[in-house]
Design a protein around this motif. Structure first.
Motif, PDB file in Angstrom:
ATOM      1  N   GLU A  63       0.922  -1.237   0.005  1.00 39.90           N
ATOM      2  CA  GLU A  63       0.041  -0.039  -0.104  1.00 39.90           C
ATOM      3  C   GLU A  63       0.890   1.307  -0.020  1.00 39.90           C
ATOM      4  O   GLU A  63       0.554   2.267  -0.625  1.00 39.90           O
ATOM      5  N   GLU A  64       2.051   1.177   0.704  1.00 39.94           N
ATOM      6  CA  GLU A  64       2.955   2.452   0.721  1.00 39.94           C
ATOM      7  C   GLU A  64       3.462   2.567  -0.749  1.00 39.94           C
ATOM      8  O   GLU A  64       3.712   3.766  -1.206  1.00 39.94           O
ATOM      9  N   VAL A  65       3.607   1.544  -1.272  1.00 36.29           N
ATOM     10  CA  VAL A  65       4.125   1.567  -2.920  1.00 36.29           C
ATOM     11  C   VAL A  65       3.013   2.282  -3.666  1.00 36.29           C
ATOM     12  O   VAL A  65       3.223   3.304  -4.491  1.00 36.29           O
ATOM     13  N   TRP A  66       1.820   1.715  -3.412  1.00 35.93           N
ATOM     14  CA  TRP A  66       0.846   2.324  -4.296  1.00 35.93           C
ATOM     15  C   TRP A  66       0.525   3.879  -3.995  1.00 35.93           C
ATOM     16  O   TRP A  66       0.246   4.668  -5.027  1.00 35.93           O
ATOM     17  N   ILE A  67       0.613   4.248  -2.601  1.00 37.93           N
ATOM     18  CA  ILE A  67       0.187   5.616  -2.419  1.00 37.93           C
ATOM     19  C   ILE A  67       1.356   6.537  -3.147  1.00 37.93           C
ATOM     20  O   ILE A  67       0.997   7.858  -3.380  1.00 37.93           O
ATOM     21  N   ARG A  68       2.749   5.976  -3.177  1.00 39.54           N
ATOM     22  CA  ARG A  68       3.657   6.981  -3.475  1.00 39.54           C
ATOM     23  C   ARG A  68       3.638   7.064  -5.087  1.00 39.54           C
ATOM     24  O   ARG A  68       4.097   8.040  -5.563  1.00 39.54           O
ATOM     25  N   GLN A  69       3.254   6.050  -5.786  1.00 36.07           N
ATOM     26  CA  GLN A  69       3.362   5.760  -7.342  1.00 36.07           C
ATOM     27  C   GLN A  69       2.029   6.514  -7.849  1.00 36.07           C
ATOM     28  O   GLN A  69       1.946   6.913  -8.795  1.00 36.07           O
ATOM     29  N   GLY A  70       0.797   6.542  -6.925  1.00 36.19           N
ATOM     30  CA  GLY A  70      -0.513   6.974  -7.957  1.00 36.19           C
ATOM     31  C   GLY A  70      -0.463   8.346  -7.774  1.00 36.19           C
ATOM     32  O   GLY A  70       0.041   9.109  -7.128  1.00 36.19           O
ATOM     33  N   ILE A  71      -1.222   8.887  -8.862  1.00 40.00           N
ATOM     34  CA  ILE A  71      -1.305  10.168  -9.265  1.00 40.00           C
ATOM     35  C   ILE A  71      -2.463  10.817  -8.282  1.00 40.00           C
ATOM     36  O   ILE A  71      -3.259  10.186  -7.676  1.00 40.00           O
ATOM     37  N   LYS A  72      -2.561  12.360  -8.168  1.00 39.81           N
ATOM     38  CA  LYS A  72      -3.175  12.766  -7.113  1.00 39.81           C
ATOM     39  C   LYS A  72      -4.795  12.617  -7.449  1.00 39.81           C
ATOM     40  O   LYS A  72      -5.651  12.133  -6.585  1.00 39.81           O
ATOM     41  N   ALA A  73      -5.291  12.434  -8.573  1.00 45.53           N
ATOM     42  CA  ALA A  73      -6.659  12.034  -9.045  1.00 45.53           C
ATOM     43  C   ALA A  73      -6.967  10.732  -8.762  1.00 45.53           C
ATOM     44  O   ALA A  73      -7.993  10.489  -8.332  1.00 45.53           O
ATOM     45  N   ARG A  74      -6.217   9.930  -8.896  1.00 41.06           N
ATOM     46  CA  ARG A  74      -6.266   8.499  -8.876  1.00 41.06           C
ATOM     47  C   ARG A  74      -6.438   8.371  -7.225  1.00 41.06           C
ATOM     48  O   ARG A  74      -7.265   7.735  -6.726  1.00 41.06           O
ATOM     49  N   ARG A  75      -5.541   9.018  -6.348  1.00 37.23           N
ATOM     50  CA  ARG A  75      -5.815   9.093  -4.824  1.00 37.23           C
ATOM     51  C   ARG A  75      -7.037   9.657  -4.382  1.00 37.23           C
ATOM     52  O   ARG A  75      -7.800   9.052  -3.634  1.00 37.23           O
ATOM     53  N   THR A  76      -7.659  10.583  -5.051  1.00 40.65           N
ATOM     54  CA  THR A  76      -8.796  11.091  -4.834  1.00 40.65           C
ATOM     55  C   THR A  76      -9.854  10.167  -4.811  1.00 40.65           C
ATOM     56  O   THR A  76     -10.942  10.123  -4.346  1.00 40.65           O
ATOM     57  N   ARG A  77      -9.925   9.403  -6.028  1.00 39.31           N
ATOM     58  CA  ARG A  77     -10.752   8.613  -6.456  1.00 39.31           C
ATOM     59  C   ARG A  77     -10.828   7.188  -5.330  1.00 39.31           C
ATOM     60  O   ARG A  77     -11.872   6.720  -5.381  1.00 39.31           O
ATOM     61  N   ASN A  78     -10.052   7.118  -4.581  1.00 44.48           N
ATOM     62  CA  ASN A  78      -9.609   5.907  -3.748  1.00 44.48           C
ATOM     63  C   ASN A  78      -9.489   6.581  -2.312  1.00 44.48           C
ATOM     64  O   ASN A  78      -8.433   5.946  -1.615  1.00 44.48           O
TER      65      ASN A  78
END
Length: 624
Positions: free
Chosen positions: A266-281
């Motif tokens: 999950e730490e890898v996902w949060i560092r790699q994801g773009i801001k919009a994607r994080r907003t949708r999740n």
């Protein structure tokens, strides 16, 4: 109906909490052993049950009319008076009245004046009013049951008898639940066995703290372990508890590993994801934050001490040889009488005997600190002795933990390498802030660990350990056992821990209290078996002697031939015994499988019995 129920109890003196929302139920007729590392909160939990400490949160419910009594870990400094007085204190205000009545009876015997008689009659009337005669009878009954002298001052008693008096004080009120904090500490084996047998017959519920594995195994029918503020419950015997505990730790390790792997992903996902994607999740983000908090709050299992003994150059083959040694104190008490032994390099010798029989005196004689009054002692060459003192006199109470070990230096030489003193003490489970505190602030278990830490800074080829197991937790005990088994030097061990003696020593010296010291092969249980064989042989010997008295005559040809051949037969058996004893004395002997060990021990017992029979036959033929 439960005697005591603890629900969601929480207590903290800072972070992390000592008691962390735990639940506990104690039922009637249970014998529960409370286990945990030093400082885990065992004594604190007992004080919560007795009401001496109020938790920050949670509730403690006691059944209506339930009586709880406690035997503390050490004898309180303010304990004074006769045995009767101390035991009567266990009955509260009525007990004080009984105490007064008892004193007035004694006073009347020497001063039957009207004043004393009036006081006696007034006290008697008060006893009638509060039904105090029942209390007086109860005090006298427990004194008789525990084989105590009511008129002896408690200050004159040994440590074992003081503990017995305090146990009587706890039991006199006939409690429904008895709490015992380290009841076997500083007791000799005889006293431990007495307490054990007494408690096995006692019908109330029992909650006790102990690190004596034999005592726990014989007494408890349920184990609860306090670990990182939580309780684990095991309704089983001690050996089953060990298996289940190991299984639970393995499950915990696997669960933590899976959690850590998922958190890493999950730490890898949060560092790699773009801001919009994080907003949708946002749900996934919140879940990650929750995982981070859970990981930060996780309390890791307490570490295990990493002790190591520094070995010096080998000593000479002979460590100490005593020949017909005797020693008595100035008051005439004989502590060693006509004693001979040979201790060689690599021997691990255990001392067994009641407190005060002379075990420490014999150690001083063998090491040359005392001179025998009769006989001689030859000490070996190149002896480097490390001495563990049960009274911890090597520790300076006012100095800090680290200064006691290093003498004020920052660096120590351990195994030929330089180490910082705090790094070294962390191997013995001392946190850096604890290292800077004075010794007087340490618990009993911590003091013992500190003394071991100090002891192991110096290279040695002889370890003299006088009661090293007091207050040590089970994990540290197991580690110390392993170190002593693998130690290439010589060990002289004084201990009342039966399991520890069984696992470590290769021979025992047993003190009978009159100065006679007998030597046996093996540990505590081996001594018990050999002692039984000796008793059986002694029972048979008088019969043979009685027969010889009635048949005294000139020997027949066959008997004379048998008598002539007995010296050679005895010599042959003695050589066999020496070879078997040498096999048992090898360092790795007791690490083998149990059937092989028992076979060799049985062989030795048979050889010793055969030797005793040869001597008995020789004596019979000589008399004829």
């Amino acid at each position: 109906m439960p005697l005591v129920t603890l629900q969601d109890v929480f207590l903290s003196y800072g972070q992390p909490p000592l008691i962390d929302h735990l639940d506990l139920v104690i039922e009637p007729n249970e014998r529960v052993c409370l286990i945990g590392r030093n400082g885990a909160g065992k004594s604190t939990l007992m004080k919560i049950i007795t009401g001496q400490i109020t938790p920050d949160e949670g509730s403690i419910k006691r059944a209506s009319g339930v009586k709880v009594a406690q035997l503390e870990q050490s004898v309180p400094h303010d304990t004074s008076g006769t045995v009767f007085d101390v035991i009567a204190q266990g009955m509260g205000a009525e007990g004080e009245l009984v105490k007064t009545f008892h004193h007035l009876i004694q006073q009347l015997n020497v001063d039957p004046s009207p004043k004393v008689m009036n006081a006696y009659e007034e006290c008697q009337a008060e006893l009638d009013r509060v039904n105090g005669w029942d209390i007086n009878s109860r005090v006298e009954a427990i004194i008789t049951k525990m084989e105590l002298d009511p008129d002896v001052d408690i200050s004159s008693l040994s440590g074992g008898y003081k503990r017995r008096v305090l146990l009587a004080r706890a039991l006199v009120c006939d409690p429904d639940l008895l709490l015992l904090d380290e009841p076997t500490n500083h007791l000799d084996i005889e006293a431990i066995q007495w307490v054990e047998q007494f408690l096995l017959k006692w019908e109330g519920s029992l909650l006790f703290i102990s690190h004596d594995r034999r005592f726990m195994d014989n007494l408890a029918n349920r184990f609860i372990e306090i670990d990182r503020g939580k309780l684990q419950d095991y309704n089983c015997d001690y050996s089953t508890y060990l298996v289940r505990k190991e299984e639970n730790l393995e499950i915990e390790d696997r669960q933590n590993a899976l959690f850590d792997k998922r958190l890493s992903q999950e730490e890898v996902w949060i560092r790699q994801g773009i801001k919009a994607r994080r907003t949708r999740n946002e749900g996934r983000v919140r879940a990650l934050e929750s995982m981070r908090r859970e990981h930060a709050d996780r309390r890791k299992q307490l570490g295990t001490a990493r002790m190591d003994i520094q070995a010096a150059e080998k000593s000479g083959k002979i460590v100490a040889e005593a020949d017909n040694v005797s020693f008595a104190f100035d008051n005439g008490k004989q502590v060693v009488k006509n004693f001979s032994t040979l201790i060689q390099r690599g021997d691990k010798v255990g001392f067994i005997g009641r407190n005060g029989v002379g075990k420490t005196t014999l150690i001083k004689l063998l090491l040359g600190e005392l001179t025998p009054q009769q006989g001689s002692i030859k000490t070996g060459t190149n002896l480097n002795i490390a001495y563990f003192d049960q009274y911890r006199s090597a520790l300076d109470e006012e100095k800090t933990v680290q200064d006691n070990v290093s003498g004020g230096r920052d660096m120590l030489e351990i195994g030929g390498k330089q180490r910082h003193v705090i790094s070294y003490l962390q191997d013995f489970l001392f946190a850096p802030e604890r290292c800077r505190q004075p010794v007087k602030a340490l618990s009993g278990g911590e003091r013992n660990r500190l003394l071991l830490a100090k002891l192991f800074t110096q290279p040695s080829n002889i370890l003299v350990l006088d009661e090293p197991t007091n207050d040590l937790d089970i994990d540290t005990l197991d580690l110390l056992e392993e170190l002593l088994i693998d130690y290439k030097g010589t060990v002289i061990l004084v201990s009342h821990d039966r399991a520890f003696l069984n696992n470590v020593v290769t021979s025992t010296l047993v003190f009978d209290g009159s100065g006679t010291i007998e030597q046996y092969i093996g540990g505590y249980d081996d001594w018990l078996r050999q002692r039984k064989t000796e008793k059986d042989t002694k029972v048979a010997a008088p019969k043979a002697q009685a027969k010889s008295a009635t048949t005294s005559k000139k020997l027949s040809y066959n008997d004379q031939r048998e008598l002539d051949g007995l010296p050679a037969e005895i010599e042959k058996i003695e050589i066999q015994i020496a070879a078997t004893s040498e096999l048992i004395s090898t360092p790795g002997f007791y690490q083998g499988d149990r059937p092989s060990i028992e076979a060799v021990e049985s062989q030795l017992a048979a050889e010793q019995q055969q030797l005793a029979q040869c001597y008995a036959r020789w004596e019979l033929l000589e008399n004829q």
